[in-house]
Write an enzyme that holds these catalytic residues in place. Structure first.
Site, PDB file in Angstrom:
ATOM      1  N   TYR A   9      -5.489   8.308   9.422  1.00  0.00           N
ATOM      2  CA  TYR A   9      -5.839   7.153   8.593  1.00  0.00           C
ATOM      3  C   TYR A   9      -6.014   5.907   9.463  1.00  0.00           C
ATOM      4  O   TYR A   9      -6.990   5.187   9.337  1.00  0.00           O
ATOM      5  CB  TYR A   9      -4.763   6.929   7.518  1.00  0.00           C
ATOM      6  CG  TYR A   9      -4.986   5.665   6.730  1.00  0.00           C
ATOM      7  CD1 TYR A   9      -6.013   5.586   5.789  1.00  0.00           C
ATOM      8  CD2 TYR A   9      -4.199   4.540   6.941  1.00  0.00           C
ATOM      9  CE1 TYR A   9      -6.238   4.427   5.071  1.00  0.00           C
ATOM     10  CE2 TYR A   9      -4.419   3.366   6.233  1.00  0.00           C
ATOM     11  CZ  TYR A   9      -5.433   3.317   5.301  1.00  0.00           C
ATOM     12  OH  TYR A   9      -5.660   2.160   4.607  1.00  0.00           O
ATOM     13  N   GLU A  31      -3.115   0.432  -2.811  1.00  0.00           N
ATOM     14  CA  GLU A  31      -2.170  -0.519  -2.213  1.00  0.00           C
ATOM     15  C   GLU A  31      -1.135  -0.971  -3.237  1.00  0.00           C
ATOM     16  O   GLU A  31       0.027  -1.172  -2.897  1.00  0.00           O
ATOM     17  CB  GLU A  31      -2.904  -1.731  -1.628  1.00  0.00           C
ATOM     18  CG  GLU A  31      -3.698  -1.435  -0.373  1.00  0.00           C
ATOM     19  CD  GLU A  31      -2.853  -1.124   0.853  1.00  0.00           C
ATOM     20  OE1 GLU A  31      -1.621  -1.351   0.846  1.00  0.00           O
ATOM     21  OE2 GLU A  31      -3.439  -0.655   1.843  1.00  0.00           O
ATOM     22  N   TRP A  39       3.412   3.856   3.098  1.00  0.00           N
ATOM     23  CA  TRP A  39       1.996   4.170   2.936  1.00  0.00           C
ATOM     24  C   TRP A  39       1.764   5.668   3.051  1.00  0.00           C
ATOM     25  O   TRP A  39       0.860   6.224   2.418  1.00  0.00           O
ATOM     26  CB  TRP A  39       1.165   3.396   3.955  1.00  0.00           C
ATOM     27  CG  TRP A  39      -0.299   3.622   3.769  1.00  0.00           C
ATOM     28  CD1 TRP A  39      -1.149   4.202   4.660  1.00  0.00           C
ATOM     29  CD2 TRP A  39      -1.094   3.298   2.623  1.00  0.00           C
ATOM     30  NE1 TRP A  39      -2.420   4.257   4.131  1.00  0.00           N
ATOM     31  CE2 TRP A  39      -2.410   3.708   2.869  1.00  0.00           C
ATOM     32  CE3 TRP A  39      -0.812   2.718   1.389  1.00  0.00           C
ATOM     33  CZ2 TRP A  39      -3.441   3.553   1.956  1.00  0.00           C
ATOM     34  CZ3 TRP A  39      -1.847   2.558   0.474  1.00  0.00           C
ATOM     35  CH2 TRP A  39      -3.136   2.982   0.769  1.00  0.00           C
TER      36      TRP A  39
END
Length: 176
Positions: A9, A31, A39
């Site tokens: 990512y 988000e 995350w």
């Protein structure tokens, strides 16, 4: 970064400029689900989110009902936070209201951050900025929820509005 998914990512997506309105919205939704979590948890469930939220098609998500909220609360492929699920449905409606008022989401962001990406040469990653506070207020004034300044700043980093790669990172580019 030791996790391969997180490394991929970072290396391929994080900080790459996004100009597609729908993808900007999808990333903002993800988000918002990350708030209070890592995350990596979101990344591991991203495909589940895409499936659960109809490929992040705002037209479809805006039509979700209370029954859909209950269905999503049972979906182990996503983060089952009722307030965030309800906010996502409302945010799809806010996104569409902007569009219906002639305000494209990507154009809206370009007007707020005309010189993107904003470079942060300090090597210190911020949790928010005066600009993320401003964008948060603008989004909230249009009906968006779960878009506080910290979430907005993380989103700005993710979609390349802010260039926050460390000067020692191979993805770092100096300010032009």
């Amino acid at each position: 970064m030791t996790d391969p998914l997180l490394r991929q990512y970072h290396d391929e997506e994080w900080g790459v400029p996004v100009r597609d309105s729908r993808l900007l919205w999808e990333t903002l939704v993800l988000e918002s689900f990350q708030a209070g979590l890592s995350w990596l948890i979101v990344l591991r469930r991203r495909e589940g989110f895409r499936r659960a939220f109809a490929g992040f098609d705002p037209e479809k998500v805006a039509r979700f009902t209370d029954e859909d909220v209950e269905r999503l609360m049972q979906d182990e492929g996503i983060i089952r936070a009722r307030a965030k699920i309800v906010a996502t449905i409302g945010n799809a409606r806010a996104y569409l209201a902007m569009r219906d008022n002639g305000e494209d989401f990507a154009d809206f962001m370009s007007k707020l951050v005309p010189d993107a990406p904003i470079h942060n040469p300090s090597g210190t990653v911020l949790s928010q900025s005066p600009l993320s506070v401003k964008i948060s207020k603008e989004l909230k004034s249009r009906g968006f929820r779960f878009v506080g300044p910290v979430i907005v700043y993380a989103w700005m980093q993710a979609v390349g509005l802010v260039h926050d790669h460390d000067p020692g990172c191979f993805r770092y580019t100096p300010e032009p």
